[in-house]
Design an enzyme around this catalytic site. Structure first.
Site, PDB file in Angstrom:
ATOM      1  N   LYS A  28      88.084 107.339 -11.023  1.00 25.21           N
ATOM      2  CA  LYS A  28      88.164 106.185 -11.925  1.00 25.21           C
ATOM      3  C   LYS A  28      88.653 106.568 -13.324  1.00 25.21           C
ATOM      4  O   LYS A  28      89.435 105.840 -13.924  1.00 25.21           O
ATOM      5  CB  LYS A  28      86.825 105.451 -12.003  1.00 25.21           C
ATOM      6  CG  LYS A  28      85.695 106.219 -12.646  1.00 25.21           C
ATOM      7  CD  LYS A  28      84.425 105.398 -12.691  1.00 25.21           C
ATOM      8  CE  LYS A  28      83.277 106.172 -13.290  1.00 25.21           C
ATOM      9  NZ  LYS A  28      83.468 106.508 -14.693  1.00 25.21           N
ATOM     10  N   THR A  29      88.207 107.737 -13.839  1.00 25.49           N
ATOM     11  CA  THR A  29      88.666 108.157 -15.171  1.00 25.49           C
ATOM     12  C   THR A  29      90.168 108.412 -15.160  1.00 25.49           C
ATOM     13  O   THR A  29      90.891 108.050 -16.103  1.00 25.49           O
ATOM     14  CB  THR A  29      87.912 109.423 -15.632  1.00 25.49           C
ATOM     15  OG1 THR A  29      86.507 109.186 -15.525  1.00 25.49           O
ATOM     16  CG2 THR A  29      88.256 109.777 -17.063  1.00 25.49           C
ATOM     17  N   GLN A 247      76.039 102.318  -8.139  1.00 26.51           N
ATOM     18  CA  GLN A 247      75.592 103.307  -9.120  1.00 26.51           C
ATOM     19  C   GLN A 247      74.944 102.648 -10.345  1.00 26.51           C
ATOM     20  O   GLN A 247      74.892 103.244 -11.422  1.00 26.51           O
ATOM     21  CB  GLN A 247      76.765 104.193  -9.557  1.00 26.51           C
ATOM     22  CG  GLN A 247      77.315 105.052  -8.431  1.00 26.51           C
ATOM     23  CD  GLN A 247      78.305 106.089  -8.929  1.00 26.51           C
ATOM     24  OE1 GLN A 247      77.934 107.086  -9.543  1.00 26.51           O
ATOM     25  NE2 GLN A 247      79.584 105.844  -8.663  1.00 26.51           N
ATOM     26  N   ARG A 603      76.563 113.527  -5.924  1.00 29.58           N
ATOM     27  CA  ARG A 603      76.875 114.609  -6.865  1.00 29.58           C
ATOM     28  C   ARG A 603      77.301 115.857  -6.096  1.00 29.58           C
ATOM     29  O   ARG A 603      77.928 116.748  -6.658  1.00 29.58           O
ATOM     30  CB  ARG A 603      75.660 114.988  -7.734  1.00 29.58           C
ATOM     31  CG  ARG A 603      75.057 113.925  -8.628  1.00 29.58           C
ATOM     32  CD  ARG A 603      76.055 113.190  -9.436  1.00 29.58           C
ATOM     33  NE  ARG A 603      76.451 111.950  -8.779  1.00 29.58           N
ATOM     34  CZ  ARG A 603      77.528 111.266  -9.072  1.00 29.58           C
ATOM     35  NH1 ARG A 603      78.359 111.685  -9.990  1.00 29.58           N
ATOM     36  NH2 ARG A 603      77.824 110.144  -8.432  1.00 29.58           N
TER      37      ARG A 603
END
Length: 677
Positions: A28-29, A247, A603
């Site tokens: 997404k970044t 999330q 993670r």
């Protein structure tokens, strides 16, 4: 830069409102960065008309650094990349003339708020003023502010005697902030939102200024943040919001994942683009994550997939007690490090609450395993840093009573508590600030001449350094430190040489930051003292804190792990009452606990371990623990349960003693179906 079809679609959709439903590890970044570049280079948007909002200062800084690879420095400086609070602050500063307070306002952080609430509550013997009660009051006031309720409205909506009391405290609290020209963090969102709602001219200016808005971690927005977004956009606006309802783990601070659904209602032409390709985790880890989160109710469905290898079985490690659980984790880490040559820093131990780290630390020290523990305590909460920033706060806003109280006797000027209490009483009686009362100390006859002289000397010095702050801003912090002989004073009051060294190092770091921020750099314009203190109060130091690069195992809460990734992850305390925790079970908030578990699972890149223990000590008593329900929501063919025999015997012993333990028989049946050593 290579892009998959969903990423390319998300970047190139410009005309209209857009929601990118971005799963964990889906890049997404990367999409946000590329979209900003695309807006400037291909769509001819001006850099100063683009605003990107994220939730952490670290993310904002990383965005700037990554953009610097593709855009020139001047363009990056023009783009507003900030947190919600920093954006709200920018609106307040620019529109200060339309608001009812002065431009030299200062900010209250949570500790300042608690101190003020303690003072208010202390005057009413019927109100508890212990730290937990004060935090609950603070949360309630924050909730009312984010619903845009005035103290009067809060009182009329109160459903109990206690809520009416808190509404009364809210009024006293708000009155104090107004009189002292102080804002708290909630004000930074609520004040600009209400201003934009009331003043169409100002609203139109900001809507024009922000011709393209990007919001990251949109699922974490609360009511007031969403209202601010609506005020900055129009029904046919061009914007991109990126979020993942799976999330959303911050309901305790007002985050509302349903804001994702409100977008479709408020912006009917909303385009939803799903990014489901995960580039982080093995196929098996994603299968387990998808299986778990499918138990939550979804309005916007997605399913992560990966092209990476399927990966190892997920191990479930069972300890007899907490120490045994920690010892088994330590052995696994030593094995990973010695045999598989995995660095310590590639291993993370995640837990639900900070209290779980104590036994872990004890065992890791014993096993000689280096570790780094991520805590909530900030560099800016260090006493020496709070002291020096308080001096600057008083220079900027002399009416900031709490900053004034902090520094008047630090270092010791022999102005005692009795004197300070008299000053506070006079200030309250005459409706003046402590600085104003102290400046007029000659008119008071209740203090001795000796005490008056000490206060006068302090006030004269404050006025002197205030003048110097205009003439020599880059040197002002060093001048303060030298004038008050602060380092010498610290050396006297701190006992351990290590403490002294760390505190003095912190002071030098702060001084360097002040000078650098006053000068500016390739990413940031030069700042004023007021802007620097505001930034530091918001913890927006642009990631200048030095990272510990040594090879250490990372210990942190599941909340703190969001946005990070590690080759090897241990999720500990997978018991009923811990994950999900007792409070969530009682309030039937299991879905958020499941999302938190999902965050932990995603993670992991290559290896994932779940651990729990059969017994733990709580309040001095041995508690028999049951495995977390979440373990039984995972596909059993992907789990490998260790130490089966000892854990089953432990459960059989509990059942034999006829202790009423949650789901014992059901758990025994589940064990018999699972793979084990």
């Amino acid at each position: 830069m290579s892009l998959n079809s969903a990423q390319k679609k998300a970047i190139e959709f410009i005309n209209g409102p857009c929601l990118i439903l971005a799963g964990a590890g889906s890049g997404k970044t990367k999409v946000i960065i590329n979209k900003i570049i695309y807006l400037i280079n291909h769509c001819k948007y001006k850099a100063d008309n683009i605003t990107a909002v994220t939730f952490t200062n670290k993310s904002a800084h990383e965005m700037r650094v990554r953009l610097s690879e593709y855009l020139n420095v001047l363009e990056i400086k023009k783009i507003i990349i900030s947190t919600f609070h920093s954006l709200g602050l920018e609106i307040i500063k620019q529109e200060i003339n339309a608001l009812k307070f002065n431009s030299n306002f200062t900010l209250f952080d949570e500790k300042d708020q608690i101190m003020l609430l303690k003072k208010i509550c202390h005057k009413d013997k019927n109100i508890e003023d212990d730290i937990q009660s004060l935090k609950k009051i603070n949360i309630m006031i924050s909730y009312w502010k984010n619903q845009f309720y005035t103290p009067l409205q809060a009182e009329s909506l109160a459903n109990s005697h206690l809520e009416k009391k808190i509404a009364y405290i809210y009024k006293k609290y708000n009155d104090y902030l107004c009189e002292s020209n102080i804002l708290d963090f909630d004000d930074l969102i609520c004040i600009p939102t209400l201003l934009l709602k009331k003043n169409q001219k100002i609203q139109h200016y900001w809507q024009k200024k922000i011709s393209y808005l990007l919001v990251d971690e949109y699922q974490d927005t609360n009511n007031s943040q969403y209202e601010l977004i609506k005020m900055l956009t129009k029904i046919d606006s061009n914007f991109t919001f990126v979020g993942d309802d799976d999330q959303s783990i911050y309901s305790w601070r007002g985050a509302n994942p349903e804001n994702l659904l409100l977008l479709k209602k408020d912006f009917p032409s909303l385009k939803v683009i799903k990014m489901e390709h995960n580039y982080r985790s093995s196929g098996r880890i994603l299968k387990v994550a998808n299986s778990l989160i499918s138990n939550n109710i979804h309005f916007l469905k997605k399913k992560l997939f990966s092209n990476l290898e399927y990966g190892d079985l997920i191990k479930v490690i069972v300890g007899k007690n907490e120490e045994n659980e920690a010892e088994k984790i330590a052995k696994k880490i030593l094995y990973q490090h010695a045999i598989k040559k995995i660095k310590y820093q590639d291993c993370a131990i995640l837990y639900r609450g900070n209290y779980q780290s104590k036994i872990l630390e004890k065992v890791l020290i014993k096993a000689n395993i280096p570790y780094n523990i991520s805590e909530n305590s900030s560099f800016f909460s260090r006493p020496e840093i709070k002291d020096l920033i308080s001096y600057i706060r008083v220079i900027i806003n002399p009416n900031d009573n709490y900053a004034f109280m902090r520094i008047i006797n630090v270092p010791s000027r022999k102005i005692g508590l009795i004197t300070l209490n008299k000053l506070i009483q006079w200030a309250d009686k005459e409706n003046k600030s402590l600085f104003q009362i102290s400046d007029d100390i000659e008119a008071k006859n209740l203090l001795t001449e000796r005490t008056k002289n000490k206060i006068k000397k302090f006030i004269i010095w404050i006025k002197k350094i205030t003048q110097l702050s205009y003439l020599q801003p880059s040197d002002i912090l060093d001048i303060i430190i030298n004038d008050i002989k602060y380092e010498m004073w610290l050396s006297k009051i701190l006992k351990e040489p290590n403490q002294i060294k760390n505190s003095i190092d912190n002071i030098h770091t702060l001084s360097t930051w002040f000078k650098n921020m006053l000068q500016g750099d390739e990413f940031e314009q030069p700042m004023t003292l007021s802007q620097i203190v505001t930034r530091m109060t918001l913890r927006d130091i642009s990631n200048n804190i030095k990272k510990n690069k040594r090879d250490k195992v990372q210990l942190m809460t599941l909340h703190a792990s969001k946005g990070l990734e590690f080759p090897v992850v241990f999720m500990i305390g997978m018991c009923e009452g811990i994950l999900p925790n007792h409070k969530s079970i009682y309030h039937n908030n299991i879905e958020e606990e499941r999302r938190l578990t999902y965050v932990g699972i995603t993670r992991a890149k290559k290896q994932l371990f779940f651990t729990y223990c059969c017994q733990r000590i709580q309040y001095g008593q041995i508690m028999h623990m049951s495995p977390s329900r979440f373990l039984f929501e995972l596909p059993k063919e992907d789990l490998h349960w260790n130490t089966y025999i000892s854990s089953v015997k432990s459960l059989q012993k509990i059942e034999k003693n006829k202790l009423k333990i949650y789901h014992i028989r059901k758990i025994l049946k589940q064990y018999k179906k699972l793979k084990y050593e």
